[in-house]
Design an enzyme around this catalytic site. Structure first.
Site, PDB file in Angstrom:
ATOM      1  N   HIS A  33      42.234  45.036  35.395  1.00  9.67           N
ATOM      2  CA  HIS A  33      43.290  44.062  35.658  1.00  9.67           C
ATOM      3  C   HIS A  33      42.812  43.014  36.651  1.00  9.67           C
ATOM      4  CE1 HIS A  33      46.289  46.207  33.381  1.00  9.67           C
ATOM      5  NE2 HIS A  33      45.987  47.324  34.007  1.00  9.67           N
ATOM      6  N   CYS A  74      42.866  39.392  33.581  1.00 10.90           N
ATOM      7  CA  CYS A  74      43.755  38.248  33.746  1.00 10.90           C
ATOM      8  C   CYS A  74      43.258  37.381  34.906  1.00 10.90           C
ATOM      9  CB  CYS A  74      45.181  38.713  34.034  1.00 10.90           C
ATOM     10  SG  CYS A  74      45.955  39.624  32.674  1.00 10.90           S
TER      11      CYS A  74
END
Length: 239
Positions: A33, A74
């Site tokens: 992430h 991301c």
């Protein structure tokens, strides 16, 4: 992670670290992430300032000849958008500094995503030319995968002169020796894409739709409501 890059002794995992020098090429593939200026780990996080400091130290100490990063996360572009072009480092990222990357290939039976769109694309492209990875340069693979990745905007940063024109075999091996197997067709797959930050919500909604037990349904409704509120707060912070 930073200690591993710097070749320091660690007491976790395999305990292997990068014992590299001025003649070594380094390939780093990172998938997890991320957020603006940060990459996530299971129990920690890595900020862009700390990564930049380590990369600058590795460069000044001649701990590599060339370094190539592939980063699936991301906002991954925010980790490298200010990377100097003079450090012999090139970074491919799944997204730019303002957006999510996307999960793909959902197993409906298990209710899990099996991969990420950009990573699946570069791996699929690599399989198509395997084992002759000397036939494609870093820059060529970037351009191919950028076109394949329609959910986010793949980016490239750093050295766009020398490493950009190196074959990917310089970092991944398999230059196409006669002892290796002949290339095989890349596997085929269909996928549904979902923004990485929405994967948990998609999972919960899928579980809720399949739930026929009142207590479980009520628990999932509460959990979905909690995530909606939490996501709203996160977006306010990011905005």
């Amino acid at each position: 992670f930073l200690d591993i890059l710097m070749g320091k002794t660690v007491e976790v995992g395999s305990r292997k670290t990068l014992k590299t020098g001025p003649n070594d090429t380094v390939f780093v593939n990172f998938a997890d992430h991320g957020g603006p200026g940060v990459l996530g780990f299971p129990s920690d996080e890595l900020h862009v300032a700390d990564l930049t400091k380590v990369l600058e130290s590795m460069h000044s100490e001649k701990r590599y000849k060339q370094m190539l990063w592939y980063v699936e996360a991301c906002y991954s572009g925010s980790m490298f958008n200010k990377l100097s072009p003079d450090m012999n480092i090139t970074a491919h990222t799944a997204s730019n500094e303002h957006e999510s990357s996307y999960a793909c290939v959902k197993d409906e039976e298990l209710d899990v995503y099996l991969g990420d769109c950009w990573s699946l694309n570069w791996m699929n492209n690599t399989e198509q030319i395997f084992p002759y990875l000397n036939k494609e340069t870093v820059g060529e693979q970037y351009e191919i995968v950028k076109k394949m990745t329609t959910e986010s905007h793949a980016q490239i940063y750093g050295d766009l002169t020398y490493i950009y024109n190196e074959s990917i075999s310089a970092f991944m091996g398999h230059p196409g020796s006669k002892t290796e197997t002949e290339p095989v067709s890349a596997r085929k797959y269909s996928y549904k894409s979902t923004a990485s930050q929405d994967v948990m919500m998609e999972y919960l909604k899928g579980k809720r739709e399949k739930s026929h037990i009142k207590e479980e349904a009520e628990r999932l409704d509460k959990e979905i409501k909690y995530h909606i509120v939490a996501e709203s707060k996160v977006q306010k912070i990011l905005d």
